[in-house]
Design a protein around this motif. Structure first.
Motif, mmCIF file in Angstrom:
data_model
loop_
_atom_site.group_PDB
_atom_site.id
_atom_site.type_symbol
_atom_site.label_atom_id
_atom_site.label_comp_id
_atom_site.label_asym_id
_atom_site.label_seq_id
_atom_site.Cartn_x
_atom_site.Cartn_y
_atom_site.Cartn_z
ATOM 1 N N TYR A 141 -9.674 12.314 0.827
ATOM 2 C CA TYR A 141 -8.464 11.501 1.016
ATOM 3 C C TYR A 141 -8.800 10.009 0.936
ATOM 4 O O TYR A 141 -8.089 9.220 0.295
ATOM 5 C CB TYR A 141 -7.845 11.790 2.384
ATOM 6 C CG TYR A 141 -7.063 13.083 2.483
ATOM 7 C CD1 TYR A 141 -6.676 13.794 1.355
ATOM 8 C CD2 TYR A 141 -6.699 13.594 3.730
ATOM 9 C CE1 TYR A 141 -5.947 14.976 1.458
ATOM 10 C CE2 TYR A 141 -5.969 14.770 3.848
ATOM 11 C CZ TYR A 141 -5.613 15.470 2.706
ATOM 12 O OH TYR A 141 -4.900 16.627 2.817
ATOM 13 N N LYS A 197 -1.570 10.079 5.189
ATOM 14 C CA LYS A 197 -2.352 11.308 5.345
ATOM 15 C C LYS A 197 -3.290 11.135 6.538
ATOM 16 O O LYS A 197 -4.064 10.180 6.589
ATOM 17 C CB LYS A 197 -3.135 11.610 4.069
ATOM 18 C CG LYS A 197 -2.238 12.050 2.924
ATOM 19 C CD LYS A 197 -3.039 12.578 1.753
ATOM 20 C CE LYS A 197 -2.095 13.129 0.684
ATOM 21 N NZ LYS A 197 -2.823 13.666 -0.479
ATOM 22 N N TYR A 215 0.832 -1.210 0.000
ATOM 23 C CA TYR A 215 0.000 0.000 0.000
ATOM 24 C C TYR A 215 0.869 1.263 0.000
ATOM 25 O O TYR A 215 1.740 1.428 0.860
ATOM 26 C CB TYR A 215 -0.919 0.009 1.223
ATOM 27 C CG TYR A 215 -1.773 -1.233 1.340
ATOM 28 C CD1 TYR A 215 -2.936 -1.378 0.596
ATOM 29 C CD2 TYR A 215 -1.401 -2.275 2.189
ATOM 30 C CE1 TYR A 215 -3.719 -2.519 0.689
ATOM 31 C CE2 TYR A 215 -2.161 -3.418 2.300
ATOM 32 C CZ TYR A 215 -3.323 -3.541 1.545
ATOM 33 O OH TYR A 215 -4.086 -4.682 1.633
ATOM 34 N N ARG A 216 0.598 2.139 -0.965
ATOM 35 C CA ARG A 216 1.345 3.384 -1.045
ATOM 36 C C ARG A 216 0.506 4.584 -0.622
ATOM 37 O O ARG A 216 1.035 5.538 -0.074
ATOM 38 C CB ARG A 216 1.859 3.600 -2.478
ATOM 39 C CG ARG A 216 2.803 2.515 -2.913
ATOM 40 C CD ARG A 216 3.491 2.853 -4.199
ATOM 41 N NE ARG A 216 4.444 1.825 -4.540
ATOM 42 C CZ ARG A 216 5.562 2.068 -5.206
ATOM 43 N NH1 ARG A 216 5.857 3.305 -5.560
ATOM 44 N NH2 ARG A 216 6.386 1.104 -5.508
ATOM 45 N N ARG A 217 -0.765 4.542 -0.915
ATOM 46 C CA ARG A 217 -1.651 5.657 -0.543
ATOM 47 C C ARG A 217 -2.482 5.228 0.675
ATOM 48 O O ARG A 217 -3.470 4.491 0.539
ATOM 49 C CB ARG A 217 -2.557 6.043 -1.712
ATOM 50 C CG ARG A 217 -1.782 6.547 -2.927
ATOM 51 C CD ARG A 217 -2.710 7.144 -3.982
ATOM 52 N NE ARG A 217 -3.738 6.216 -4.417
ATOM 53 C CZ ARG A 217 -3.577 5.289 -5.361
ATOM 54 N NH1 ARG A 217 -2.388 5.162 -5.962
ATOM 55 N NH2 ARG A 217 -4.567 4.492 -5.705
ATOM 56 N N LYS A 230 -9.291 8.316 -2.506
ATOM 57 C CA LYS A 230 -8.091 8.074 -3.308
ATOM 58 C C LYS A 230 -7.141 7.062 -2.671
ATOM 59 O O LYS A 230 -6.103 6.732 -3.243
ATOM 60 C CB LYS A 230 -7.351 9.404 -3.506
ATOM 61 C CG LYS A 230 -8.173 10.450 -4.233
ATOM 62 C CD LYS A 230 -7.472 11.799 -4.219
ATOM 63 C CE LYS A 230 -8.344 12.890 -4.830
ATOM 64 N NZ LYS A 230 -7.721 14.230 -4.704
ATOM 65 N N ALA A 231 -7.494 6.589 -1.479
ATOM 66 C CA ALA A 231 -6.590 5.730 -0.719
ATOM 67 C C ALA A 231 -6.657 4.272 -1.160
ATOM 68 O O ALA A 231 -7.670 3.807 -1.680
ATOM 69 C CB ALA A 231 -6.917 5.824 0.759
ATOM 70 N N GLN A 232 -5.557 3.568 -0.912
ATOM 71 C CA GLN A 232 -5.519 2.121 -1.115
ATOM 72 C C GLN A 232 -5.808 1.372 0.198
ATOM 73 O O GLN A 232 -6.190 0.206 0.175
ATOM 74 C CB GLN A 232 -4.131 1.707 -1.649
ATOM 75 C CG GLN A 232 -3.816 2.239 -3.022
ATOM 76 C CD GLN A 232 -2.398 1.901 -3.423
ATOM 77 O OE1 GLN A 232 -1.457 2.123 -2.663
ATOM 78 N NE2 GLN A 232 -2.235 1.339 -4.615
#
Length: 594
Positions: A486, A467, A435-437, A489-491
């Motif tokens: 936020y 974030k 996971y990057r986001r 757009k998150a993973q």
């Protein structure tokens, strides 16, 4: 031979009648003496003949007013170190003039509290009984004290030896700073998920688990040389009302109460608990007066606790400045009723001098017998003698204000307490490289960011970048919109939830607002992890949650453990000490990950 005339005879009769009334005024009356009042020394304090002699000598040396003052325990905030402030003058006056029996400490830090207590003891002819609320460690009241996980987290470990060691550790730290009585453990069964004041302070919703962990804590505290106090008799777990605000009523049958609420207290008495605190609660099944707090009820304190259950230790009221009392009784009324009910210590009356004067005047007017006062003071002095005999042999804070073995114990408890309830997507343990986001949306009541950000700081360190949005009672629509943006757009989405159950209108509104927003987040495609840091029942209104982990409380060690568990750094072995309503997740449930 002297002849006694009629006038002389009348004169002599007058003298005799006058003498009778005069003596009746100066000699204490025994009309109020109760059959239950007798000279005894609580077995829980293990006094020998020398100790008993000391108790009796001290008792004989005191005036009536001084005896009454021994039963009064005012509060000390401990955050004012000046020598000439109103607070320090007040404390000095209560020791040297009122001659109170002890104090309850509520704020401060380790060094200053220890110094204050030494100074206070030096002013008092009879040793002071110093108490505090250290339910989960000194950190509950002192800014630099060690903090253990709350009781519910301890019970989630399933290991009573940890409760024993925690009780002993807290006791040793307390004695190191001069505190001799701990208003713990909480012996209430949290059998109402909406309870606004007990919750995670209780070990469990199961009476057997509560009893086992309460008794283990009591045993540890005794070894550490501290008087433990089981509270809040007859039981504060089954209510939706906070007694700090209003008088709760537990409307259960006597049969039910004996089998449930009273069960842990009965077991604690058999175990040898030295003190019990009476709650400001009403139990219609136990009291004829359905508006009278148990703390002021002779039926509850004397008939039930002392006579029927056979408790011989110290009985202390809950704080007398709580609104469950102050709304309905004056300081004098409440103090008199507390003594007549059978309490030994009157905790934190709003005006100690008024309380002492009211009780003393009732003794002088024979409304309360001196034997009744002696009974309580004898128990208090017995406790002070036991304290003197159990002085610590060494100072655990001699090398600083933290004791590493106890900090390690706190972390061990937290590690073993983490409970995985749902893991439907099998994402725990989480692989950080996947996971990057990553987004973390924190749900908190207050505005103290630091206390809720340990989890986020650790997560950010592990993922590189996270974030974070902190929502609280001051958050506006813009912050909710930002958090949702936020999340879209998150993973991966973390939902750390720091709110506890509360009954006030403002909190209820915030709670509903949070639930609505969390449900909106859960509808997104990205996996979400809901983490409880204060209310394990939060899953009940959120059945759509696919991943749910409970840390039970927000203390730092528990936040650290939650991160370790999520990332697979420690095995997950905790089990639920409660049942979550409207779900299949009942007492004893917990997914295991090695």
């Amino acid at each position: 031979m002297k002849i006694i005339t009629k006038n002389n005879s009348l004169f002599l009769w007058g003298i005799m009648i006058f003498s009778f009334f005069y003596l009746s005024m100066i000699i204490p009356s025994h009309k109020k003496k109760s059959k239950n009042i007798r000279t005894y020394y609580p077995e829980v304090f293990h006094l020998d003949n020398t100790d008993k002699e000391w108790v009796e000598n001290e008792l004989k040396s005191m005036t009536t007013k001084e005896k009454v003052a021994q039963m009064i325990m005012p509060w000390v905030m401990g955050n004012d170190q000046s020598l000439d402030t109103l607070e320090t003058v007040r404390i000095r006056q209560m020791i040297t003039e009122l001659k109170v029996g002890g104090f309850a400490y509520f704020q401060g830090d380790i060094n200053n509290e220890r110094k204050d207590i030494i100074d206070m003891q030096a002013l008092s002819k009879i040793p002071l009984l110093i108490a505090s609320d250290f339910e989960n460690g000194l950190g509950m009241r002192l800014t630099d004290g060690n903090t253990f996980p709350y009781n519910m987290a301890v019970a989630a470990t399933g290991d009573t030896s940890l409760a024993y060691n925690m009780g002993k550790a807290i006791a040793r730290e307390a004695r190191a700073i001069g505190v001799q009585q701990n208003f713990a453990p909480v012996a209430d069964i949290n059998d109402n998920p909406e309870n606004p004041v007990i919750g995670i302070r209780s070990f469990s919703g199961n009476k057997y688990i509560v009893s086992k962990f309460v008794n283990a804590f009591i045993d540890g505290a005794a070894v550490g040389g501290v008087i433990s106090t089981a509270k809040h008799f007859p039981g504060h777990g089954n209510t939706k009302i906070d007694s700090h605000i209003e008088l709760p009523k537990i409307d259960k049958s006597k049969r039910y109460l004996y089998k449930n609420e009273l069960f842990p207290f009965i077991k604690a008495i058999k175990r040898g608990v030295q003190s019990i605190m009476i709650g400001h609660l009403n139990f219609p099944a136990l009291q004829k007066d359905t508006l009278l707090p148990a703390s002021l009820s002779h039926e509850v304190v004397t008939n039930l606790l002392k006579n029927k259950l056979g408790f011989k230790g110290i009985i202390i009221t809950d704080a007398m400045r709580m609104k469950a009392l102050t709304k309905y009784y004056s300081v004098a009324e409440a103090a008199l009723m507390a003594v007549n009910a059978g309490n030994d210590i009157i905790l934190m009356p709003p005006d100690p001098e008024v309380a002492i004067t009211a009780i003393s005047n009732s003794v002088f007017s024979n409304e309360i017998s001196i034997e009744r006062i002696n009974e309580s003071v004898r128990k208090i002095l017995s406790a002070k003698r036991w304290i003197d005999k159990t002085k610590p042999k060494w100072d655990i804070f001699q090398n600083g204000n933290s004791y590493i073995p106890h900090q390690k114990l706190a972390q061990k408890i937290a590690d073993k307490s983490i409970t995985l309830v749902k893991n439907k997507r099998h994402i725990i343990p989480i692989k950080t490289r996947k996971y990057r986001r990553v987004v973390s949306i924190v749900f908190s009541y207050g505005i103290d960011r630091d206390s809720v950000l340990t989890f986020n700081k650790l997560i950010s360190n592990k993922f590189g970048s996270v974030k974070t949005i902190v929502l609280n009672k001051r958050s506006r629509r813009r912050q909710y919109s930002k958090a949702y943006s936020y999340a879209r757009k998150a993973q991966l989405i973390f939902l750390p939830y720091f709110m506890r159950a509360q009954s006030d209108e403002g909190t209820q509104r915030l709670y509903k607002k949070y639930l609505k927003f969390i449900k909106k987040i859960l509808r997104l495609r990205a996996p979400s992890v809901l983490i409880d840091f204060g209310n394990p029942y939060i899953l009940s209104p959120l059945p759509q949650t696919k991943t749910y982990l409970s840390a039970y409380n927000d203390v730092e060690v528990s936040q650290i453990s939650a991160v370790k568990a999520i990332l697979g750094k420690i095995p997950i072995r905790g089990t639920l000490p409660i049942s979550i309503p409207k779900t299949k997740y009942k007492f004893g449930y917990g997914l295991k990950i090695n």
